[in-house]
Design an enzyme around this catalytic site. Sequence first.
Site, PDB file in Angstrom:
ATOM      1  CB  CYS A  73      -0.872  -0.034   1.257  1.00 18.91           C
ATOM      2  SG  CYS A  73      -1.826   1.461   1.519  1.00 18.91           S
ATOM      3  CB  CYS A 182      -3.118   3.927  -5.479  1.00 20.17           C
ATOM      4  SG  CYS A 182      -4.413   3.045  -4.569  1.00 20.17           S
TER       5      CYS A 182
HETATM    6  N1  DGL Z   1      -4.063   0.572  -1.996  1.00 21.00           N
HETATM    7  C1  DGL Z   1      -3.656   1.660  -1.222  1.00 21.00           C
HETATM    8  C2  DGL Z   1      -2.491   2.452  -1.780  1.00 21.00           C
HETATM    9  O1  DGL Z   1      -1.667   1.896  -2.464  1.00 21.00           O
HETATM   10  C3  DGL Z   1      -4.662   2.458  -0.433  1.00 21.00           C
HETATM   11  C4  DGL Z   1      -5.973   2.790  -1.035  1.00 21.00           C
HETATM   12  C5  DGL Z   1      -6.900   3.403  -0.014  1.00 21.00           C
HETATM   13  O2  DGL Z   1      -7.320   2.666   0.892  1.00 21.00           O
HETATM   14  O3  DGL Z   1      -7.166   4.608  -0.089  1.00 21.00           O
HETATM   15  O4  DGL Z   1      -2.349   3.620  -1.517  1.00 21.00           O
END
Ligand code: DGL
Length: 238
Positions: A73, A182
């Site tokens: 993440c 993301c």
């Molecule tokens: N998948 C996550 C990232 O890479 C977070 C997405 C979220 O929960 O806002 O930032």
Amino acid sequence: MNKKIGVLDSGIGGTTVLDKMVELLPNEEYVYYKDTKNNPYGEKSEEELYKIVKGIVTFLINKKNCKMIVLACNTATTKCMKKLRKEFPDMLFVGTVPAVKVACDNNYKHTLVLATPATIDSERMAELVKDNKKDDQEMILYPCPGLADAIEKGKKDKITQILKELKQKMQDKKIDSIVLGCTHYPLIKDQIEEYFPSIDLLDGSFGVAKEVKRKLENHNLLNQTNTFNIEYIDSEGI
Ligand code: DGL
């Protein structure tokens, strides 16, 4: 008993990183922690997010016998990684950051970085640009509020609306690459390609998997038995 690799994300986005890890390290045992209860992460304050992520890391270390934690993440990494390394100095961590270095090293001149508002706003993001961007390179940082959430929940109309708006805002810009900053965004790669045909999409997940392998090798921590497994945990179920 074999020790495991803990992988965490707010939702399904981290599976884009997990898939690459499994490709590269098919003999490992993984625990994938999907934090549905606190999803989305991208619009939370740093304090709130750190408290949440620290709780998950503690759980993965104490209850799941993890030898390494992978923050699959970008938001959790850019906002929490420095503090986590201090708080858990004996644990091995690997994070995921927007592939700004890849864009710069490959000499793209006009890169659009898509990420959550929290990632775009983070000090780590500013550092990545400062450390990698050359004078003749342009880096457009674009926060996408609601996009990860729309992907997580399969809200197709909302995804289309956000991409249409993005396309419109970028119509006068010269863009030669898009950083998918993301881990949810590679899940809609095809749709992004429809709106931005012939622009290279950069996603750092394979780089993360390579870093996981390198660190486990260096610490002599690769699983020696053939016991591949993925345990999925959803925070809503515990
Ligand atoms: N998948 C996550 C990232 O890479 C977070 C997405 C979220 O929960 O806002 O930032």
